[in-house]
Design a protein around this motif. Structure first.
Motif, mmCIF file in Angstrom:
data_model
loop_
_atom_site.group_PDB
_atom_site.id
_atom_site.type_symbol
_atom_site.label_atom_id
_atom_site.label_comp_id
_atom_site.label_asym_id
_atom_site.label_seq_id
_atom_site.Cartn_x
_atom_site.Cartn_y
_atom_site.Cartn_z
ATOM 1 N N HIS A 75 10.228 -3.264 9.265
ATOM 2 C CA HIS A 75 9.118 -2.582 8.612
ATOM 3 C C HIS A 75 7.834 -3.080 9.263
ATOM 4 O O HIS A 75 7.559 -4.284 9.250
ATOM 5 N N SER A 76 7.055 -2.186 9.828
ATOM 6 C CA SER A 76 5.805 -2.621 10.439
ATOM 7 C C SER A 76 4.791 -2.970 9.357
ATOM 8 O O SER A 76 4.794 -2.382 8.267
ATOM 9 N N PHE A 77 3.931 -3.936 9.663
ATOM 10 C CA PHE A 77 2.871 -4.293 8.721
ATOM 11 C C PHE A 77 1.941 -3.115 8.492
ATOM 12 O O PHE A 77 1.437 -2.918 7.383
ATOM 13 N N LYS A 78 1.703 -2.309 9.533
ATOM 14 C CA LYS A 78 0.821 -1.155 9.364
ATOM 15 C C LYS A 78 1.387 -0.181 8.334
ATOM 16 O O LYS A 78 0.663 0.290 7.446
ATOM 17 N N LYS A 79 2.679 0.127 8.464
ATOM 18 C CA LYS A 79 3.296 1.080 7.539
ATOM 19 C C LYS A 79 3.200 0.578 6.106
ATOM 20 O O LYS A 79 2.801 1.321 5.195
ATOM 21 N N VAL A 80 3.562 -0.683 5.887
ATOM 22 C CA VAL A 80 3.542 -1.225 4.525
ATOM 23 C C VAL A 80 2.114 -1.271 3.993
ATOM 24 O O VAL A 80 1.855 -0.930 2.823
ATOM 25 N N LEU A 81 1.166 -1.645 4.847
ATOM 26 C CA LEU A 81 -0.242 -1.691 4.425
ATOM 27 C C LEU A 81 -0.734 -0.306 4.037
ATOM 28 O O LEU A 81 -1.416 -0.140 3.005
ATOM 29 N N CYS A 82 -0.382 0.704 4.813
ATOM 30 C CA CYS A 82 -0.796 2.077 4.484
ATOM 31 C C CYS A 82 -0.155 2.551 3.181
ATOM 32 O O CYS A 82 -0.796 3.231 2.369
ATOM 33 N N GLU A 83 1.105 2.192 2.969
ATOM 34 C CA GLU A 83 1.803 2.598 1.743
ATOM 35 C C GLU A 83 1.186 1.959 0.505
ATOM 36 O O GLU A 83 1.294 2.518 -0.601
ATOM 37 N N MET A 84 0.538 0.819 0.674
ATOM 38 C CA MET A 84 -0.039 0.121 -0.477
ATOM 39 C C MET A 84 -1.345 0.750 -0.949
ATOM 40 O O MET A 84 -1.878 0.366 -1.998
ATOM 41 N N GLY A 85 -1.902 1.697 -0.179
ATOM 42 C CA GLY A 85 -2.993 2.525 -0.658
ATOM 43 C C GLY A 85 -4.396 1.979 -0.470
ATOM 44 O O GLY A 85 -4.614 0.947 0.180
ATOM 45 N N LYS A 86 -5.351 2.687 -1.059
ATOM 46 C CA LYS A 86 -6.773 2.410 -0.837
ATOM 47 C C LYS A 86 -7.212 1.046 -1.336
ATOM 48 O O LYS A 86 -8.200 0.492 -0.840
ATOM 49 N N ASP A 87 -6.509 0.502 -2.308
ATOM 50 C CA ASP A 87 -6.897 -0.811 -2.823
ATOM 51 C C ASP A 87 -6.815 -1.889 -1.745
ATOM 52 O O ASP A 87 -7.391 -2.972 -1.901
ATOM 53 N N TYR A 88 -6.100 -1.583 -0.659
ATOM 54 C CA TYR A 88 -5.918 -2.567 0.411
ATOM 55 C C TYR A 88 -6.591 -2.142 1.714
ATOM 56 O O TYR A 88 -6.278 -2.656 2.779
ATOM 57 N N SER A 89 -7.547 -1.228 1.590
ATOM 58 C CA SER A 89 -8.227 -0.724 2.791
ATOM 59 C C SER A 89 -9.199 -1.733 3.389
ATOM 60 O O SER A 89 -9.752 -1.498 4.460
ATOM 61 N N ASP A 90 -9.396 -2.859 2.701
ATOM 62 C CA ASP A 90 -10.266 -3.903 3.262
ATOM 63 C C ASP A 90 -9.452 -5.028 3.909
ATOM 64 O O ASP A 90 -10.016 -6.000 4.412
ATOM 65 N N VAL A 91 -8.120 -4.906 3.907
ATOM 66 C CA VAL A 91 -7.276 -5.890 4.580
ATOM 67 C C VAL A 91 -7.231 -5.535 6.065
ATOM 68 O O VAL A 91 -6.800 -4.451 6.455
ATOM 69 N N GLN A 92 -7.673 -6.466 6.892
ATOM 70 C CA GLN A 92 -7.759 -6.195 8.325
ATOM 71 C C GLN A 92 -6.493 -6.698 9.031
ATOM 72 O O GLN A 92 -5.963 -7.761 8.710
ATOM 73 N N LEU A 93 -6.053 -5.903 10.007
ATOM 74 C CA LEU A 93 -4.765 -6.149 10.646
ATOM 75 C C LEU A 93 -4.844 -5.897 12.138
ATOM 76 O O LEU A 93 -5.471 -4.934 12.589
#
Length: 519
Positions: free
Chosen positions: A311-329
């Motif tokens: 599972h890519s970190f990008k995919k999981v981060l995107c699935e977690m939604g807007k609440d995590y749009s400030d997490v930089q990767l």
């Protein structure tokens, strides 16, 4: 001004006026000028005067055991008799050096790009020619010898973005993708951007898994950054827990300014594959603590264990939604691993997410100072992200060669675990992914005391003896980090199957005799 002032620039001494200039000139007749002049006759660069951060760097996978392995191979080549005929290099993930054959399609495209006259040759399939034409059309003068854009050849960056979109199901912006000379260079660039001094002079802290790939400890030492080690749980297939992440972070806050967390998935040297739940926990932790995530995903093609999935970190981060749009990767990929094994071509890319435009300008500036990455590495990545399609002539051979490599790696992963688990005093977790295992050694106290009396790590002493007696070159766990009181070594699963079975038998014989000697 009452004191003589010496002002230095890249062109020498700035002009001084009046009495001060006259005094300086008279003084210079009778005494040396500047620090170097005070050391006239002495060397400028010595072990005492060099950058101390470089002296702190260690890189275990090419350390003293590997240097001894080279000497032993030279001795064998010159006719020296030993209890083995060759050195088996299981110390580094260098696929082709251990016998893996290059994939035909990749080498055809590289040949066509390097010598375009071959485009007229009917021996090359049409799809290889199409890829080469696509690449050359985006190169200055239609030549691989031209500099590319700083981020890399545009059409290949666009194909990487499409590959990521198909892999994850989320859009990827090609302008957020940049090529580098191997993934390592991109990783170092991101760390360079993060490296600042805190308000009270604190070093930048970076969380790194222990055991870790020595690139990270070496780079942090080189950049004078602070390593925050968090331990992976060996008893639970090298997984990680939020409790351990929090413990390591809290312990380090008084010593540095924590800014980032590194995750290697699939793992190196441990061979584990993180679950989606594990990745979600890491992302939540990074958001809570304000940490930048560096996702080292160069082994994403190497997953073997049943029930495991990359599972890519990008995919999981995107699935977690807007609440995590400030997490930089920043996530990293390479042509050196996977089924390709094209280590020497040094192809790698980095994709960044949620980075401000102003910071992207700085990142691009950093890349532009390096002009561009290796063009052949970029072309190899094109073949990885845009492989032959079912309707194309190279598809059948490409698929067969790819599957053969991965099938062999899967078989060797099983051989290694079965062998190590069958030997008294050795235990090994299942190799879920990547190209390595990290078995634990239960070493007798007599051996531990003896090694320490020689100022050696016990596992390093073991690995030297293993090399001298069997020709098997592995890397001691102390070069990667490990829980105090435990002893490991890292072994690749890259040697060819027949050779690997043979060397595993030699390992078993050596280990049993060695343990009897030291009990």
């Amino acid at each position: 001004m009452t004191n003589t002032v010496e002002m230095w620039s890249v062109r020498g001494v700035f002009s001084l006026t009046g009495r001060v200039r006259h005094a300086a000139q008279q003084s210079n007749l009778s005494r040396p000028r500047g620090i170097n002049a005070q050391r006239r006759g002495a060397k400028v660069l010595t072990l005492d005067t060099m950058n101390p951060n470089v002296k702190k760097m260690e890189y275990a996978v090419r350390g003293p055991i590997v240097q001894r392995a080279v000497q032993i191979q030279d001795e064998l080549n010159s006719g020296t008799k030993k209890p083995f005929e060759e050195v088996v290099r299981a110390n580094i993930g260098d696929c082709h050096a251990t016998g893996q054959q290059p994939l035909t399609f990749i080498r055809q495209v590289l040949a066509l790009c390097t010598y375009p006259e071959l485009l007229k040759d009917d021996k090359f399939p049409a799809d290889a020619k199409d890829r080469a034409e696509r690449i050359l059309d985006d190169c200055g003068g239609r030549s691989m010898g031209a500099y590319t854009e700083s981020g890399g050849i545009r059409v290949i960056r666009q194909d990487v973005a499409e590959y990521i979109r198909q892999r994850d199901g989320f859009e990827s912006n090609w302008e957020s993708i940049s090529f580098s000379t191997g993934a390592s260079e991109s990783i170092k660039s991101i760390l360079e951007l993060l490296n600042t001094t805190g308000p009270n002079g604190e070093q930048t802290g970076v969380m790194v898994p222990i055991p870790q790939y020595p690139l990270y400890s070496a780079t942090l030492a080189e950049y004078n950054m602070f390593q925050i080690g968090y331990f992976l749980d060996e008893d639970n297939h090298w997984s990680l827990t939020n409790k351990e992440l929090q413990r390591s972070l809290e312990a380090a806050k008084s010593q540095c300014l924590p800014k980032a967390i590194v995750v290697i998935n699939p793992g190196n040297p441990t061979g584990q594959v993180l679950s989606k739940a594990n990745i979600q926990d890491i992302i939540k932790f990074a958001k809570k603590e304000g940490l930048f995530i560096l996702a080292d995903e160069v082994y994403q093609q190497n997953v073997y264990a049943e029930g495991c999935e990359f599972h890519s970190f990008k995919k999981v981060l995107c699935e977690m939604g807007k609440d995590y749009s400030d997490v930089q990767l920043a996530s990293f990929m390479s042509t050196s691993k996977g089924f390709m094994g094209e280590c020497g071509l040094r192809g790698g890319y980095c994709e960044v997410m949620h980075i401000d435009d102003e910071v992207m300008l700085m990142f691009n500036k950093l890349n532009s100072a390096k002009l561009c990455s290796n063009t052949h590495g970029q072309a190899a990545m094109e073949c990885v992200v845009n492989p032959p399609k079912p309707s194309e002539p190279s598809y059948e051979l490409f698929t067969q060669e790819k599957n053969d490599v991965l099938k062999s790696l899967r078989a060797k992963a099983s051989i290694v675990k079965e062998t190590f688990d069958s030997i008294d005093g050795v235990s090994c977790n299942a190799i879920q992914g990547s190209m390595y295992c990290f078995p634990q050694l239960d070493l007798p106290q007599k051996l531990v005391d003896h090694a320490k009396s020689k100022n050696m790590h016990p596992d390093a002493f073991y690995c030297f003896e293993l090399l001298e007696n069997t020709g098997l070159c592995v890397v001691p766990g102390s070069g990667f980090g490990q829980v105090d009181g435990t002893h490991h070594f890292r072994c690749t699963i890259l040697p060819q199957e027949e050779q690997f079975r043979s060397v595993m038998k030699r390992f078993e014989t050596f280990h049993n005799d060695f343990m009897k000697q030291w009990r």
